[in-house]
Design a protein around this motif. Structure first.
Motif, PDB file in Angstrom:
ATOM      1  N   CYS A  79      38.819  66.474  10.342  1.00  0.00           N
ATOM      2  CA  CYS A  79      37.870  65.598   9.624  1.00  0.00           C
ATOM      3  C   CYS A  79      36.766  66.420   8.962  1.00  0.00           C
ATOM      4  O   CYS A  79      35.687  65.918   8.671  1.00  0.00           O
ATOM      5  CB  CYS A  79      37.323  64.559  10.590  1.00  0.00           C
ATOM      6  N   GLY A  89      36.642  70.552   6.777  1.00  0.00           N
ATOM      7  CA  GLY A  89      37.260  71.265   5.660  1.00  0.00           C
ATOM      8  C   GLY A  89      36.656  70.829   4.334  1.00  0.00           C
ATOM      9  O   GLY A  89      35.531  70.320   4.274  1.00  0.00           O
ATOM     10  N   SER A 130      37.744  68.438   2.391  1.00  0.00           N
ATOM     11  CA  SER A 130      37.848  67.007   2.093  1.00  0.00           C
ATOM     12  C   SER A 130      36.915  66.147   2.936  1.00  0.00           C
ATOM     13  O   SER A 130      36.429  65.118   2.470  1.00  0.00           O
ATOM     14  CB  SER A 130      39.292  66.545   2.294  1.00  0.00           C
ATOM     15  N   ARG A 186      34.200  64.179  -1.650  1.00  0.00           N
ATOM     16  CA  ARG A 186      34.197  63.793  -3.068  1.00  0.00           C
ATOM     17  C   ARG A 186      33.687  62.357  -3.248  1.00  0.00           C
ATOM     18  O   ARG A 186      34.081  61.645  -4.180  1.00  0.00           O
ATOM     19  CB  ARG A 186      35.569  64.001  -3.709  1.00  0.00           C
ATOM     20  N   TYR A 215      30.194  68.376   9.906  1.00  0.00           N
ATOM     21  CA  TYR A 215      31.008  67.699   8.892  1.00  0.00           C
ATOM     22  C   TYR A 215      30.400  66.354   8.456  1.00  0.00           C
ATOM     23  O   TYR A 215      30.783  65.806   7.429  1.00  0.00           O
ATOM     24  CB  TYR A 215      32.419  67.404   9.405  1.00  0.00           C
ATOM     25  N   HIS A 251      31.196  76.023  17.710  1.00  0.00           N
ATOM     26  CA  HIS A 251      31.782  76.002  16.364  1.00  0.00           C
ATOM     27  C   HIS A 251      31.519  77.315  15.616  1.00  0.00           C
ATOM     28  O   HIS A 251      30.375  77.750  15.523  1.00  0.00           O
ATOM     29  CB  HIS A 251      31.118  74.830  15.606  1.00  0.00           C
ATOM     30  N   THR A 297      35.720  77.879  18.563  1.00  0.00           N
ATOM     31  CA  THR A 297      36.414  78.054  17.275  1.00  0.00           C
ATOM     32  C   THR A 297      35.866  79.288  16.579  1.00  0.00           C
ATOM     33  O   THR A 297      34.697  79.642  16.730  1.00  0.00           O
ATOM     34  CB  THR A 297      36.260  76.816  16.356  1.00  0.00           C
ATOM     35  N   GLU A 298      36.727  79.917  15.813  1.00  0.00           N
ATOM     36  CA  GLU A 298      36.303  81.124  15.109  1.00  0.00           C
ATOM     37  C   GLU A 298      35.771  80.773  13.715  1.00  0.00           C
ATOM     38  O   GLU A 298      35.943  79.656  13.239  1.00  0.00           O
ATOM     39  CB  GLU A 298      37.473  82.098  14.983  1.00  0.00           C
ATOM     40  N   MET A 327      43.958  75.932  12.114  1.00  0.00           N
ATOM     41  CA  MET A 327      43.260  75.505  10.891  1.00  0.00           C
ATOM     42  C   MET A 327      43.622  76.478   9.760  1.00  0.00           C
ATOM     43  O   MET A 327      44.237  77.513  10.009  1.00  0.00           O
ATOM     44  CB  MET A 327      41.750  75.479  11.122  1.00  0.00           C
ATOM     45  N   PHE A 328      43.248  76.124   8.531  1.00  0.00           N
ATOM     46  CA  PHE A 328      43.568  76.939   7.349  1.00  0.00           C
ATOM     47  C   PHE A 328      45.075  77.016   7.098  1.00  0.00           C
ATOM     48  O   PHE A 328      45.536  77.899   6.386  1.00  0.00           O
ATOM     49  CB  PHE A 328      42.994  78.364   7.453  1.00  0.00           C
ATOM     50  N   VAL A 329      45.835  76.144   7.715  1.00  0.00           N
ATOM     51  CA  VAL A 329      47.296  76.140   7.516  1.00  0.00           C
ATOM     52  C   VAL A 329      47.599  75.782   6.061  1.00  0.00           C
ATOM     53  O   VAL A 329      48.459  76.382   5.420  1.00  0.00           O
ATOM     54  CB  VAL A 329      47.948  75.138   8.491  1.00  0.00           C
ATOM     55  N   VAL A 330      46.868  74.776   5.559  1.00  0.00           N
ATOM     56  CA  VAL A 330      46.920  74.456   4.120  1.00  0.00           C
ATOM     57  C   VAL A 330      45.480  74.374   3.645  1.00  0.00           C
ATOM     58  O   VAL A 330      44.817  73.367   3.850  1.00  0.00           O
ATOM     59  CB  VAL A 330      47.660  73.136   3.846  1.00  0.00           C
ATOM     60  N   ARG A 331      45.000  75.467   3.107  1.00  0.00           N
ATOM     61  CA  ARG A 331      43.661  75.479   2.514  1.00  0.00           C
ATOM     62  C   ARG A 331      43.882  75.547   1.004  1.00  0.00           C
ATOM     63  O   ARG A 331      45.007  75.382   0.514  1.00  0.00           O
ATOM     64  CB  ARG A 331      42.901  76.692   3.059  1.00  0.00           C
ATOM     65  N   THR A 348      52.943  73.109  -0.024  1.00  0.00           N
ATOM     66  CA  THR A 348      52.219  72.610   1.160  1.00  0.00           C
ATOM     67  C   THR A 348      53.216  72.242   2.260  1.00  0.00           C
ATOM     68  O   THR A 348      52.968  72.522   3.438  1.00  0.00           O
ATOM     69  CB  THR A 348      51.301  71.409   0.833  1.00  0.00           C
ATOM     70  N   THR A 357      42.314  66.123   4.916  1.00  0.00           N
ATOM     71  CA  THR A 357      42.561  65.405   3.673  1.00  0.00           C
ATOM     72  C   THR A 357      41.678  64.157   3.589  1.00  0.00           C
ATOM     73  O   THR A 357      41.218  63.646   4.603  1.00  0.00           O
ATOM     74  CB  THR A 357      44.053  64.985   3.549  1.00  0.00           C
ATOM     75  N   ASN A 400      51.841  65.010   4.858  1.00  0.00           N
ATOM     76  CA  ASN A 400      51.598  66.129   5.768  1.00  0.00           C
ATOM     77  C   ASN A 400      52.260  65.886   7.122  1.00  0.00           C
ATOM     78  O   ASN A 400      52.821  66.814   7.720  1.00  0.00           O
ATOM     79  CB  ASN A 400      50.090  66.365   5.930  1.00  0.00           C
TER      80      ASN A 400
HETATM   81  N1  LIG Z   1      35.528  77.107  12.088  1.00  0.00           N
HETATM   82  C1  LIG Z   1      36.040  75.911  12.293  1.00  0.00           C
HETATM   83  O1  LIG Z   1      35.884  75.389  13.368  1.00  0.00           O
HETATM   84  C2  LIG Z   1      36.842  75.224  11.217  1.00  0.00           C
HETATM   85  C3  LIG Z   1      36.936  75.779   9.938  1.00  0.00           C
HETATM   86  C4  LIG Z   1      37.768  75.162   9.012  1.00  0.00           C
HETATM   87  C5  LIG Z   1      38.481  74.017   9.358  1.00  0.00           C
HETATM   88  N2  LIG Z   1      38.349  73.478  10.614  1.00  0.00           N
HETATM   89  C6  LIG Z   1      39.094  72.255  11.014  1.00  0.00           C
HETATM   90  O2  LIG Z   1      40.404  72.340  10.492  1.00  0.00           O
HETATM   91  C7  LIG Z   1      40.665  71.188   9.678  1.00  0.00           C
HETATM   92  C8  LIG Z   1      41.623  71.534   8.571  1.00  0.00           C
HETATM   93  O3  LIG Z   1      40.997  72.442   7.703  1.00  0.00           O
HETATM   94  P1  LIG Z   1      41.831  73.308   6.715  1.00  0.00           P
HETATM   95  O4  LIG Z   1      41.086  74.528   6.413  1.00  0.00           O
HETATM   96  O5  LIG Z   1      43.188  73.480   7.273  1.00  0.00           O
HETATM   97  O6  LIG Z   1      41.991  72.348   5.476  1.00  0.00           O
HETATM   98  P2  LIG Z   1      40.997  71.749   4.363  1.00  0.00           P
HETATM   99  O7  LIG Z   1      39.828  72.571   4.020  1.00  0.00           O
HETATM  100  O8  LIG Z   1      40.748  70.355   4.707  1.00  0.00           O
HETATM  101  O9  LIG Z   1      41.952  71.913   3.129  1.00  0.00           O
HETATM  102  C9  LIG Z   1      43.040  71.161   2.896  1.00  0.00           C
HETATM  103  C10 LIG Z   1      43.025  71.008   1.383  1.00  0.00           C
HETATM  104  O10 LIG Z   1      44.320  70.762   0.969  1.00  0.00           O
HETATM  105  C11 LIG Z   1      44.390  69.485   0.328  1.00  0.00           C
HETATM  106  N3  LIG Z   1      45.608  68.855   0.801  1.00  0.00           N
HETATM  107  C12 LIG Z   1      45.874  68.379   2.044  1.00  0.00           C
HETATM  108  N4  LIG Z   1      47.115  67.869   2.081  1.00  0.00           N
HETATM  109  C13 LIG Z   1      47.656  68.045   0.834  1.00  0.00           C
HETATM  110  C14 LIG Z   1      48.901  67.732   0.244  1.00  0.00           C
HETATM  111  N5  LIG Z   1      49.869  67.136   0.937  1.00  0.00           N
HETATM  112  N6  LIG Z   1      49.090  68.044  -1.048  1.00  0.00           N
HETATM  113  C15 LIG Z   1      48.128  68.659  -1.778  1.00  0.00           C
HETATM  114  N7  LIG Z   1      46.927  68.972  -1.278  1.00  0.00           N
HETATM  115  C16 LIG Z   1      46.678  68.670   0.027  1.00  0.00           C
HETATM  116  C17 LIG Z   1      43.153  68.716   0.721  1.00  0.00           C
HETATM  117  O11 LIG Z   1      42.711  67.886  -0.341  1.00  0.00           O
HETATM  118  P3  LIG Z   1      42.962  66.288  -0.353  1.00  0.00           P
HETATM  119  O12 LIG Z   1      41.764  65.664   0.256  1.00  0.00           O
HETATM  120  O13 LIG Z   1      43.094  66.015  -1.812  1.00  0.00           O
HETATM  121  O14 LIG Z   1      44.210  66.012   0.392  1.00  0.00           O
HETATM  122  C18 LIG Z   1      42.151  69.845   0.982  1.00  0.00           C
HETATM  123  O15 LIG Z   1      41.470  70.200  -0.185  1.00  0.00           O
HETATM  124  C19 LIG Z   1      39.290  70.754   9.213  1.00  0.00           C
HETATM  125  O16 LIG Z   1      39.280  69.421   8.804  1.00  0.00           O
HETATM  126  C20 LIG Z   1      38.493  70.969  10.462  1.00  0.00           C
HETATM  127  O17 LIG Z   1      38.729  69.904  11.356  1.00  0.00           O
HETATM  128  C21 LIG Z   1      37.548  74.070  11.526  1.00  0.00           C
END
Ligand SMILES: NC(=O)c1ccc[n+]([C@@H]2O[C@H](COP(=O)([O-])OP(=O)(O)OC[C@H]3O[C@@H](n4cnc5c(N)ncnc54)[C@H](OP(=O)(O)O)[C@@H]3O)[C@@H](O)[C@H]2O)c1
Length: 319
Positions: free
Chosen positions: A20, A22, A24, A30, A58, A116, A149-150, A202-206, A252, A272, A281
């Motif tokens: 929840c 990242g 989005s 947005r 967030y 965090h 978390t890192e 995390m960052f699997v799909v950034r 993705t 997302t 996803n």
């Molecule tokens: N240090 C930390 O603790 C930390 C840091 C980073 C993240 N996180 C956690 O990890 C979660 C995931 O983060 P993330 O880095 O993996 O992702 P993210 O920053 O949320 O990036 C995903 C991006 O890909 C897009 N996307 C998702 N599904 C898609 C699809 N099927 N097709 C095209 N675009 C798609 C999303 O946009 P749309 O909205 O348009 O789908 C978004 O812009 C976060 O929400 C948070 O909970 C934690």
């Protein structure tokens, strides 16, 4: 949905977890309305996702709390976190911030509370001064499990986690892992598996996977730096072969499937604000592994890279 045990926490978690934060932030990023964001969470839960990750930073804890009230609390695994920057933070600060998070969520307890984005430089302060407060909150039942978390962009070599996975009291970690940032495969997962520490990826799909223009820019720079072979750009998109030869539905799709089937991956977080992306996803995360020759090619072409695609939230160049 498929479920699995999260380390030795006893939690049974969906392999797909809704992030929840990242870029989005469920759509808040947005300008989506509170109710639209709640609907994104409900779409995921109705498809079997029981793992929800939020954080004070967030601004989505209230949204997660509102969505959670439609379900039996025991069905959900709710994870939240707060950032503590350094020596000024004390055990009392931790207690106050956990209480505030519970209030925003409208819950009596969270399943996992994480420190965090912990920097290597402040790790010992977190472990020695701040974590004892979380242990007390665990005894009081406000926090069920303790996580850390890192900060992907500031600690690409995963130095903080390399220490944390060998030490108490961390039961769950959140780490950056993707097909262009594979370091954890050799440096983290063997230990988390041996010590039964739960992993949240995390960052699997950034942006690098969801934005083709950005991916081309980053890859061209890596070629210039001698970190990628120029041949990866011969077809335009360095990951195009995942679709044309690997049978993936999209980049993705391939990125989620790559991480999902890594030995040691428990929960694949996807961020997302788009309900269609929630469905797509989850479908990807539940699809079979990529074919072995494709995985071998990903290891051979990108396995040596460190920290690629770990951008901070915010706009990136590209389409
Ligand atoms: N240090 C930390 O603790 C930390 C840091 C980073 C993240 N996180 C956690 O990890 C979660 C995931 O983060 P993330 O880095 O993996 O992702 P993210 O920053 O949320 O990036 C995903 C991006 O890909 C897009 N996307 C998702 N599904 C898609 C699809 N099927 N097709 C095209 N675009 C798609 C999303 O946009 P749309 O909205 O348009 O789908 C978004 O812009 C976060 O929400 C948070 O909970 C934690």
């Amino acid at each position: 949905m498929e479920y699995r045990s999260l380390g030795k926490t006893g939690l049974n978690v969906s392999v797909a977890g809704l992030g929840c934060g990242g870029n989005s932030r469920l759509g808040l990023g947005r300008g989506a309305s509170f109710d639209d964001c709640v609907a994104v969470v409900r779409t995921a839960v109705d498809l079997g996702v029981n793992f929800l990750d939020t954080a004070e930073a967030y601004g989505t804890e209230e949204i997660v709390g509102a969505a959670a009230r439609s379900y039996n609390r025991d069905r959900l695994v709710i994870s939240t976190k707060a950032i503590f920057r350094g020596a000024d933070d004390t055990a009392e600060t931790v207690t106050r911030r956990v209480d505030a998070a519970l209030q925003r969520l409208g819950l009596d307890y969270v399943d996992i509370f994480h420190f965090h984005a912990v920097n290597p430089a402040t790790y010992e302060h977190h472990r020695d001064v701040l974590a004892p407060a979380l242990i007390k909150l665990k005894e009081q039942g406000k926090v069920r499990h303790i996580g850390i978390t890192e900060t992907g962009p500031r600690d690409p070599e995963q130095k903080m986690l390399a220490r944390a996975i060998e030490e108490a009291p961390w039961e769950v970690i959140m780490l950056a892992y993707s097909l262009m940032n594979q370091g954890a495969r050799l440096n983290i997962f063997p230990t988390t598996r041996r010590r039964e520490i739960g992993t949240l990826l995390m960052f699997v799909v950034r942006n690098i996977f969801s934005n083709a223009a950005y991916r081309r820019d980053v890859s061209a720079k890596l070629v210039e730096q001698g970190l990628l072979d120029a041949s990866v750009l011969s077809d335009g998109d360095p990951l195009g072969f995942l679709v044309s030869e690997g049978g993936a539905e999209s980049i993705t799709d391939a990125a989620y499937r790559y991480a999902r089937h890594e030995q040691g991956a428990d929960v694949i977080l996807f961020g997302t604000g788009n309900k269609d992306h929630v469905r797509a996803n989850i479908d990807s995360i539940l699809r079979p592994p990529l074919p072995p020759p494709v995985i071998e090619r990903l290891h051979a072409s990108f396995g040596h890279l460190t920290g690629v695609g770990l951008d901070l939230p915010g706009p990136v160049k590209g389409a």
